[in-house]
Design an enzyme around this catalytic site. Structure first.
Site, short mmCIF file in Angstrom:
data_model
loop_
_atom_site.label_atom_id
_atom_site.label_comp_id
_atom_site.label_asym_id
_atom_site.label_seq_id
_atom_site.Cartn_x
_atom_site.Cartn_y
_atom_site.Cartn_z
N GLY A 9 0.97 -1.13 0.01
CA GLY A 9 -0.09 -0.12 0.10
C GLY A 9 0.77 1.51 0.01
CD GLU A 169 -14.30 17.17 4.25
OE1 GLU A 169 -13.59 17.82 5.32
OE2 GLU A 169 -13.80 16.41 3.57
CB ALA A 314 -4.48 11.23 6.72
C1 LIG Z 1 -13.22 10.57 0.66
C2 LIG Z 1 -12.42 10.65 1.88
C3 LIG Z 1 -11.94 11.75 2.64
C4 LIG Z 1 -11.26 11.60 3.81
N1 LIG Z 1 -10.98 12.68 4.26
C5 LIG Z 1 -10.12 12.66 5.35
C6 LIG Z 1 -9.57 13.88 5.98
O1 LIG Z 1 -10.22 14.92 5.61
N2 LIG Z 1 -8.92 13.69 6.84
C7 LIG Z 1 -8.20 12.78 7.40
O2 LIG Z 1 -7.25 12.80 8.12
N3 LIG Z 1 -8.57 11.61 6.80
C8 LIG Z 1 -9.57 11.53 5.84
N4 LIG Z 1 -9.85 10.33 5.21
C9 LIG Z 1 -9.26 9.02 5.54
C10 LIG Z 1 -7.93 9.08 4.94
O3 LIG Z 1 -7.62 9.19 3.85
C11 LIG Z 1 -7.55 7.45 5.47
O4 LIG Z 1 -7.54 7.29 6.92
C12 LIG Z 1 -6.08 7.19 5.12
O5 LIG Z 1 -5.89 7.20 3.72
C13 LIG Z 1 -5.52 5.78 5.48
O6 LIG Z 1 -4.38 5.59 5.15
P1 LIG Z 1 -3.66 4.12 4.79
O7 LIG Z 1 -2.36 4.21 4.51
O8 LIG Z 1 -4.20 3.30 6.03
O9 LIG Z 1 -4.55 3.58 3.68
P2 LIG Z 1 -4.68 4.40 2.24
O10 LIG Z 1 -4.47 5.52 2.08
O11 LIG Z 1 -6.26 4.01 1.74
O12 LIG Z 1 -3.99 3.51 1.13
C14 LIG Z 1 -4.01 2.34 1.05
C15 LIG Z 1 -3.37 1.93 -0.35
O13 LIG Z 1 -3.09 0.55 -0.43
C16 LIG Z 1 -3.54 0.23 -1.87
N5 LIG Z 1 -4.04 -1.17 -1.73
C17 LIG Z 1 -5.19 -1.46 -1.46
N6 LIG Z 1 -5.40 -2.68 -1.40
C18 LIG Z 1 -4.33 -3.32 -2.23
C19 LIG Z 1 -3.88 -4.64 -2.48
N7 LIG Z 1 -4.58 -5.59 -2.38
N8 LIG Z 1 -2.59 -4.71 -3.17
C20 LIG Z 1 -1.77 -3.54 -3.38
N9 LIG Z 1 -2.17 -2.55 -2.99
C21 LIG Z 1 -3.30 -2.28 -2.30
C22 LIG Z 1 -4.50 1.36 -2.41
O14 LIG Z 1 -4.28 1.38 -3.79
C23 LIG Z 1 -3.83 2.31 -1.46
O15 LIG Z 1 -2.81 3.11 -2.26
C24 LIG Z 1 -10.61 10.46 3.90
C25 LIG Z 1 -11.03 9.26 3.25
C26 LIG Z 1 -11.83 9.34 2.11
C27 LIG Z 1 -12.07 8.17 1.27
#
Ligand SMILES: Cc1cc2nc3c(=O)[nH]c(=O)nc-3n(C[C@H](O)[C@H](O)[C@H](O)COP(=O)(O)OP(=O)(O)OC[C@H]3O[C@@H](n4cnc5c(N)ncnc54)[C@H](O)[C@@H]3O)c2cc1C
Length: 417
Positions: A9, A169, A314
């Protein structure tokens, strides 16, 4: 032999971990099923024609072009084989690891109603955002061509389900489009005829925030013309129709923003999970009895010191990435019998509502209105990856702020043809 670190990811958690390992004596393989890191907090601005996809997404390879210990692999992980210490990709390739960091995020939770997904898409990827944008713009085009008021109404209805920050939002931004920004460009209907509904099953929107901020958010949304329906569960979603307990709303614009469930990769870890399928990990973020496998970000369930689950945002993912990178970098910490536990530092939360309004809770300081929006804007610009993106988003926002115009009103697909 260098330690082989595999990260699944390239989101907030995965990128942070890999960047903080820049000087570590390890080989890193970063695997993502897309070729880009996506700044999800601004996705709703792509869906509402304020920004272009390139403003909020950066190729993962470009992020690591100067970091020589990172190899970027475009591929979808389908299985983690814990005991063999390898992962399997969709095309059956296997990659070995010494240390694995699972940072694969989450997806929208339809609470078992899988058929609803195609009628009410969530907002998680660039293609989701572009699809929603096409639908909104195409609806307005349709409405402009239909003279029969009853037949036209459904194209002027917009429904957002879920009153968390994303739903709030999204509803605020759609209200700006459907009630203000673009109205002078259409002659066949007036802003009073457009309806934006924000539907929340629970008693209040923004339920993770202080009650006073939820109330402020309702007031600001209502000023924009959003009809906020709290304590209103959705009972059914069909093609262009949302059914509530005592009513139904017809609309081709139904957007799902109600809760997340863990990514399918987590199931293959064969670990205890919470009700949303998120892995329950040890205090150091590793899997119980598998000290070389860490799970971070939206894919994991963790509680704060008061026993409340950490939010899926995030900063949590990035701080967990930082913690795991620190362990990996320091053999004495990594090999310690009892590793340092992860501790979340809550720097506050914010949600924006339209052009110059927001609510913010910064360590107990509750703000709303323009000042909260200004803070929200600064924080989001600062966290965008890449100087070009920061500059471009800043210019677009200034342009939008002073002119009320949305620049990216392009229809490239024709959802109703
Ligand atoms: C519309 C929206 C608005 C948001 N607004 C906010 C905000 O204002 N403030 C805030 O703090 N948070 C916000 N969030 C939440 C925040 O984006 C997430 O908490 C954060 O992205 C989590 O980080 P992560 O690294 O766990 O996952 P992610 O950032 O989701 O990254 C996961 C990655 O894994 C990859 N992946 C998934 N499955 C696989 C697989 N099987 N094989 C290979 N790669 C894979 C995906 O392509 C992605 O790039 C928002 C989320 C959304 C959807």
């Amino acid at each position: 032999m260098k330690r082989e670190v595999v990260i699944i990811g390239g989101g907030f958690g995965g990128i942070k971990t890999a960047k903080l390992l820049a000087k570590a004596d390890v080989n890193i393989t970063l695997i993502d099923k897309t070729n880009h890191h996506l700044f999800q907090p601004l996705l709703y601005q792509v869906a509402t024609a304020a920004l272009s996809p390139g403003d909020i997404a950066v190729p993962i390879r470009a992020i690591f072009s100067k970091q020589k210990n990172v190899k970027v692999v475009l591929g979808e992980v389908v299985e983690v084989l814990k005991d063999q210490k390898e992962i399997r990709l969709k095309d059956d390739r296997c990659i070995k690891f010494d240390t694995l960091v699972v940072a694969c995020g989450a997806k929208y939770n339809y609470f078992g109603n899988h058929a609803w997904e195609k009628h009410a898409p969530g907002l998680k990827t660039i293609s989701n955002a572009l699809n929603i944008r096409e639908r909104i713009l195409m609806s307005l085009e349709k409405a402009d061509q239909i003279d029969n008021v009853e037949e036209r109404q459904k194209y002027l209805n917009f429904v957002v389900i879920g009153g968390g920050p994303t739903g709030v939002e999204m509803a605020g931004a759609i209200a700006e489009i459907a009630k203000r920004n673009m109205m002078r460009d259409y002659n066949n209907f007036s802003p009073e005829q457009t309806h934006v509904y924000l539907i929340e099953a629970g008693p209040r929107i923004l339920n993770g925030y202080d009650e006073s901020l939820s109330q402020k958010a309702v007031e600001m949304l209502e000023e924009l013309g959003v009809e906020v329906m709290q304590g209103t569960p959705v009972t059914q979603i069909e093609h262009e129709k949302v059914v509530l307990e005592n009513a139904a709303i017809e609309s081709p614009n139904i957007i799902w923003a109600a809760g997340v469930v863990a990514n399918a990769v987590i199931k293959t870890l064969d670990v205890e999970t919470d009700r949303a399928g998120r892995a329950i990990v040890a205090p150091d973020m590793s899997l119980p009895r598998h000290r070389d496998i860490f799970v971070i970000g939206d894919a994991v369930h963790m509680k704060d010191a008061d026993g409340n689950p950490l939010p899926a945002i995030a900063p949590v993912a990035m701080q967990q990435g930082k913690h795991v990178a620190k362990l990996i970098k320091n053999p004495s910490l990594y090999d310690a019998v009892e590793r340092e536990p992860f501790q979340y530092l809550d720097k506050g939360s914010m949600a924006t509502i339209g052009r110059a309004r927001a609510v913010a809770d910064i360590r107990g300081l509750k703000l709303s209105g323009f000042i909260a929006w200004a803070m929200w804007s600064v924080v989001h610009i600062l966290f965008l990856i890449g100087f070009r993106n920061r500059l471009h988003v800043f210019v677009e926002w200034m342009w939008h702020y002073f002119t009320y115009k949305r620049g990216v009103r392009l229809i490239t697909e024709r959802p109703y043809d």
